[in-house]
Scaffold this active site. Structure first.
Site, short mmCIF file in Angstrom:
data_model
loop_
_atom_site.label_atom_id
_atom_site.label_comp_id
_atom_site.label_asym_id
_atom_site.label_seq_id
_atom_site.Cartn_x
_atom_site.Cartn_y
_atom_site.Cartn_z
N CYS A 212 51.21 78.81 -33.96
CA CYS A 212 51.00 78.76 -32.51
C CYS A 212 52.33 78.92 -31.77
CB CYS A 212 50.34 77.45 -32.11
SG CYS A 212 50.12 77.27 -30.33
N ARG B 131 53.25 76.04 -28.14
CA ARG B 131 53.27 74.60 -28.43
C ARG B 131 54.05 73.75 -27.45
NH1 ARG B 131 55.35 74.52 -34.46
NH2 ARG B 131 55.44 76.80 -34.45
N TRP C 148 44.95 78.24 -23.59
CA TRP C 148 44.60 79.42 -22.80
C TRP C 148 45.12 80.63 -23.56
CZ3 TRP C 148 47.62 75.46 -20.67
CH2 TRP C 148 49.01 75.69 -20.67
N GLU D 219 46.39 88.70 -27.36
CA GLU D 219 45.29 88.34 -28.28
C GLU D 219 44.06 89.18 -27.98
OE1 GLU D 219 45.78 83.87 -27.26
OE2 GLU D 219 45.13 83.94 -29.35
N1 ARG Z 1 43.38 84.83 -31.25
C1 ARG Z 1 42.17 84.11 -31.04
C2 ARG Z 1 41.23 84.96 -30.19
O1 ARG Z 1 41.61 85.92 -29.62
C3 ARG Z 1 42.40 82.77 -30.37
C4 ARG Z 1 43.41 81.86 -31.07
C5 ARG Z 1 43.91 80.73 -30.19
N2 ARG Z 1 44.61 81.23 -29.04
C6 ARG Z 1 45.13 80.46 -28.08
N3 ARG Z 1 45.73 81.07 -27.09
N4 ARG Z 1 45.04 79.16 -28.11
O2 ARG Z 1 40.10 84.71 -30.02
#
Ligand code: ARG
Length: 375
Positions: A73, A76, A239, A244
């Site tokens: 992560c 953090r 968030w 991602e």
């Molecule tokens: N990478 C994952 C997704 O796109 C989520 C992982 C957690 N991401 C976060 N920003 N807490 O669905």
């Protein structure tokens, strides 16, 4: 219950050692007195019952440190702000679902997303890996409608009795919650599944693709381990970072594979790789996701800000006398990684407790005869 080859005495020794390690950390880091008395109490409870009960404050601190220890992560820095909902008394699927809805609403918080973890009783399991997922329907010809990553989950839910959604690429999956009284399916009401339609600030044709994503990532298939105790149902959210969604979920060939369509919307020449049409489409899709979340008033990070923040987290940890572990390949963003400070730094990987451990999916046979303490 999984059969376990661990002897009761091995389990007792393991629990006592883990409890001592965690409680020492908790008392030292919080400047709390009374460690010895608490250790005697726990030692005794483990001796009598084979296990022990964390206080709510201990559990809260443990969950926050599990976030701090999450080597994959990059977000953090605010680990101390994690809101912990102690729901260890909640074990019936209906009640679990009620609390999941409350979690989703409180976490969204009208767009000003708050990190929350809900910790349920030890017999609860959530079969979905995230609370919010799009179905993936395998087609007769071999293609997939929806999110290809979720085909096994979708088929599992069908076997549990889900009759299926309308069949769009964006059908929200129901939740499978296992607890006292078996497994139950729950469909999510619309106000609990906030989604953001993706548009581009200058290219209307990109908006015309009808892309969207959920506001909240809520991971629901990782076991929280604190002081030698396991909490398999402990969904938590932060968030998103836009990469991602824009550089993986919508872009990967094995996911929504939208770069060719985005390139066409941008009017790029896709005949040759060397025009870098993929790269150009990728950047504009990232621009679009940030723009869309901002316009919708939903909190989202970008890879430049979040990696700078990660360096501040490293500095804060160093000042507290702790070293930060990390998995470099997960910390760097999948877009322009060398423009971020994390690219140029190196990290030592490795698990530290308290921690989050990924669970095997419910539809893959659980490995029998494995010691849950060491397996
Ligand atoms: N990478 C994952 C997704 O796109 C989520 C992982 C957690 N991401 C976060 N920003 N807490 O669905």
């Amino acid at each position: 219950m999984t059969p376990t080859p661990c002897s009761p005495s091995a389990r007792t020794a393991y629990r006592r050692a883990e409890a001592e390690q965690f409680l020492t950390l908790y008392h030292e880091e919080s400047g709390l007195p009374g460690l010895t008395a608490r250790l005697v109490e726990v030692w005794d409870e483990v001796g009598r019952t084979g296990s022990y009960t964390l206080t709510s404050s201990e559990l809260t601190y443990g969950a926050r440190v599990a976030w701090r220890n999450s080597t994959r992560c990059v977000g953090r820095l605010p680990w101390r702000s994690l809101e912990v909902r102690d729901l260890r008394h909640v074990t019936r699927p209906d009640d679990v679902f009620t609390h999941l809805l409350a979690h989703l609403r409180a976490a969204l918080n009208g767009g000003r997303i708050r990190p929350i973890i809900s910790i349920f009783g030890p017999d609860v399991r959530i079969h979905n890996d995230q609370l919010l997922r799009y179905a993936g329907y395998r087609q007769p010809g071999g293609g997939v409608v929806g999110d290809p990553q979720n085909v096994p989950l979708t088929e599992h839910l069908r076997r549990l009795g889900w009759t299926g959604g309308p069949g769009t690429p964006w059908d929200v999956l129901p939740l499978a919650v296992e607890g006292r009284g078996g497994v139950r399916l729950f469909s999510l009401p619309e106000d609990a599944t906030r989604q953001v339609p993706i548009t581009h600030p200058e290219v209307p044709a990109l908006g015309g693709l009808g892309l969207r994503w959920f506001a909240l990532p809520v991971l629901s298939r990782m076991t929280l381990e604190v002081g030698g105790l396991s909490f398999p149902a402990a969904p938590f959210n932060g968030w998103y970072v836009q990469t991602e969604i824009a550089a993986r979920n919508l872009a990967d060939e094995e996911r929504y594979n939208m770069l060719p369509a985005v390139a066409r919307a941008l009017g790029l020449d896709t005949a040759r790789d060397r025009t870098l049409w993929r790269d150009r489409a990728l950047v504009e899709l990232n621009v679009a996701v940030l723009h869309s979340f901002d316009r919708a008033g939903v909190r989202i990070a970008d890879h430049h800000a979040v990696t700078r923040q990660f360096v501040r987290f490293e500095e804060a940890e160093a000042r507290a006398g702790r070293s930060v572990r990390g998995r470099w390949s997960w910390l760097i963003p999948p877009l322009s990684p060398a423009t971020t400070p994390v690219w140029h730094r190196s990290y030592v990987d490795g698990d530290e407790s308290p921690r989050f451990v990924p669970q095997p999916p419910a539809w893959e046979e659980r490995q029998a005869g494995r010691c849950p303490l060491h397996g």
